[in-house]
Scaffold this active site. Structure first.
Site, PDB file in Angstrom:
ATOM      1  CE  LYS A 106      -0.346  -4.556   2.921  1.00 48.05           C
ATOM      2  NZ  LYS A 106      -0.588  -5.888   2.224  1.00 48.05           N
ATOM      3  CB  THR A 161      -0.960   0.055   1.382  1.00 42.01           C
ATOM      4  OG1 THR A 161      -1.491   1.265   1.243  1.00 42.01           O
ATOM      5  CG2 THR A 161      -0.280  -0.334   2.451  1.00 42.01           C
ATOM      6  CG  ASP A 162      -0.969   4.992  -0.954  1.00 42.99           C
ATOM      7  OD1 ASP A 162      -1.646   4.477  -0.055  1.00 42.99           O
ATOM      8  OD2 ASP A 162      -1.750   5.865  -1.696  1.00 42.99           O
ATOM      9  CD  GLU A 163      -3.145   3.818   4.642  1.00 42.61           C
ATOM     10  OE1 GLU A 163      -3.013   3.761   5.915  1.00 42.61           O
ATOM     11  OE2 GLU A 163      -4.389   3.412   4.011  1.00 42.61           O
TER      12      GLU A 163
END
Length: 433
Positions: free
Chosen positions: A206, A176-178
């Site tokens: 992640k 994820t971009d998070e």
């Protein structure tokens, strides 16, 4: 996005469901037979060394789009095995349209169970893994962080060890971009080489999973690719996320509830474009690389409310602050920490030939139409998950009891809170002078 229209079903089960019969998450009421079958648009020359593809979390939202896309786009080239635990946010309805396809198999299993994972890999002679399965709802990670670590970190470790054991040829890990953390308004979009700085338990889990993937690449030469995507939206998403949740609430003529002041922004990518991205990475991506999947559509939560109100014809031109807007949009306290924005640079993937094809206006229209037709019946009773901060206990979803107001709530970012406090104190000082 391509749509293959399914045949309608006029079963008594459908009537019972429509008339309010209590549903479980996994019963087949035939509603899926009425729904369009969505896939992506890309099609490549099949890879000679890919035959049997395992997609973890295949009954969940993003993965089910890729399951349908690969099954229907490459019927004579690839066998697709959807591996899913069938957690609260998954549904067999998402892939039931494939049940009669010879190259599709559903295999129920848990990624944290080594014997179940190895059994699937060996039984179907899997050569390629797309690893989507994860706990992904940030709000839940603040109260159930152990579960996120168990599924996202330990589960990924189990998959990697199992993939090493059977000699997987491609392991495509969906992140994820998070993992990059918050990106300030004035900062450049982040490249794949940017430092990881997650700010919440979900994003941290992640990022930790990525470290394991990287270690197996280095230590055991496991052929891996890591993918970091923006927020994905579209039909089939469980209504704990903002777009389906708010659409379902408005469709019930109930107001939506924003966290904080609604100012955080997110970049949104339609699920059909995401499926194309994963298809492109499978066929053109280079082993050992990381690819951002980036959208150009950056929208604040409060602006998203305006777009939904207009799309659903509830307010002709919804403007925050107007009486009509205040009727439909309420507020509650913010998350413990809410990243203001994420921003990734997707040039590397675009150089492989992928492009975002669906505008946010078109994607939102398709999504709203789907949820108005199917959202209330797809997963069973979704009433409890529509609360601002639902609580999940195993397969059960419970409503929260959080206070709701008509006024935007302050952000929980400490620096901003201090700044606002000083301004208020300064203003009070001037008033008393």
């Amino acid at each position: 996005m391509t749509v293959a229209t399914a045949q309608p079903a006029n079963s008594p089960q459908n009537s019972l469901a429509a008339n309010g019969r209590r549903q479980s998450f996994f019963e087949d009421f035939g509603i899926w037979k009425e729904a369009p079958v969505f896939i992506g648009t890309t099609k490549f020359e099949p890879l000679p060394d890919v035959k049997n593809i395992m997609i973890t979390g295949g009954a969940g939202f993003i993965a089910c789009w890729l399951v349908r896309h690969l099954t229907l786009t490459y019927p004579h080239a690839y066998n697709i095995v959807s591996f899913d635990k069938l957690d609260y946010c998954a549904s067999l309805n998402n892939t039931r349209a494939l049940n009669d396809k010879r190259n599709f198999t559903f295999h129920q299993g848990d990624i944290t169970n080594p014997s179940e994972v190895v059994d699937c890999l060996e039984r179907y002679n899997i050569d390629t893994v797309f690893h989507f399965a994860a706990q992904s709802h940030v709000d839940l990670s603040f109260g159930n962080s152990y579960g996120f670590t168990h599924t996202n970190v330990y589960g990924t470790h189990v998959l990697l060890e199992s993939a090493k054991k059977v000699g997987i040829k491609r392991f495509i890990h969906i992140s994820t971009d998070e993992v990059y953390g918050e990106v300030k308004d004035e900062d450049d979009d982040l490249l794949e080489t940017s430092i990881l700085a997650p700010t919440n338990p979900y994003a941290a889990s992640k990022a930790a999973a990525e470290m394991l993937v990287h270690s197996y690449q280095k230590s055991f030469k496991l052929p891996v690719i890591i993918v970091r995507s923006n927020n994905v939206y579209g039909p089939h998403q469980y209504p704990e996320k903002i777009i389906p949740k708010f659409t379902c609430l408005l469709n019930r003529n109930q107001p939506v509830v924003l966290h904080g002041d609604g100012s955080p922004t997110r970049r949104y990518l339609f699920a059909g474009d995401a499926a194309d991205a994963f298809d492109t990475i499978l066929h053109r991506g280079q082993l050992g690389q990381i690819y951002n999947v980036g959208s150009y559509d950056e929208i604040s939560n409060i602006s998203l409310c305006s777009k939904l109100l207009t799309e659903m014809a509830l307010v002709p031109a919804a403007v925050p602050g107007d009486d009509d807007f205040r009727k439909w949009v309420k507020y509650t306290h913010d998350r413990p920490f809410n990243d203001h924005r994420y921003a990734v640079d997707g040039t590397k993937l675009r150089n492989l030939g992928w492009e975002q094809k669906t505008s946010f206006a078109d994607g939102l229209r398709i999504t709203v139409e789907w949820y108005r037709r199917f959202g209330e019946r797809w997963w069973g009773d979704i009433s409890k998950v529509l609360s601002p901060f639902p609580v999940v206990d195993g397969y059960e979803v419970h409503s929260d009891k959080e206070p709701i107001t008509d006024l935007p709530q302050p952000t929980v970012d400490a620096e901003v809170q201090v700044s606002k406090k000083r301004k208020v104190e300064a203003s009070n000082g001037q008033a008393h002078a």
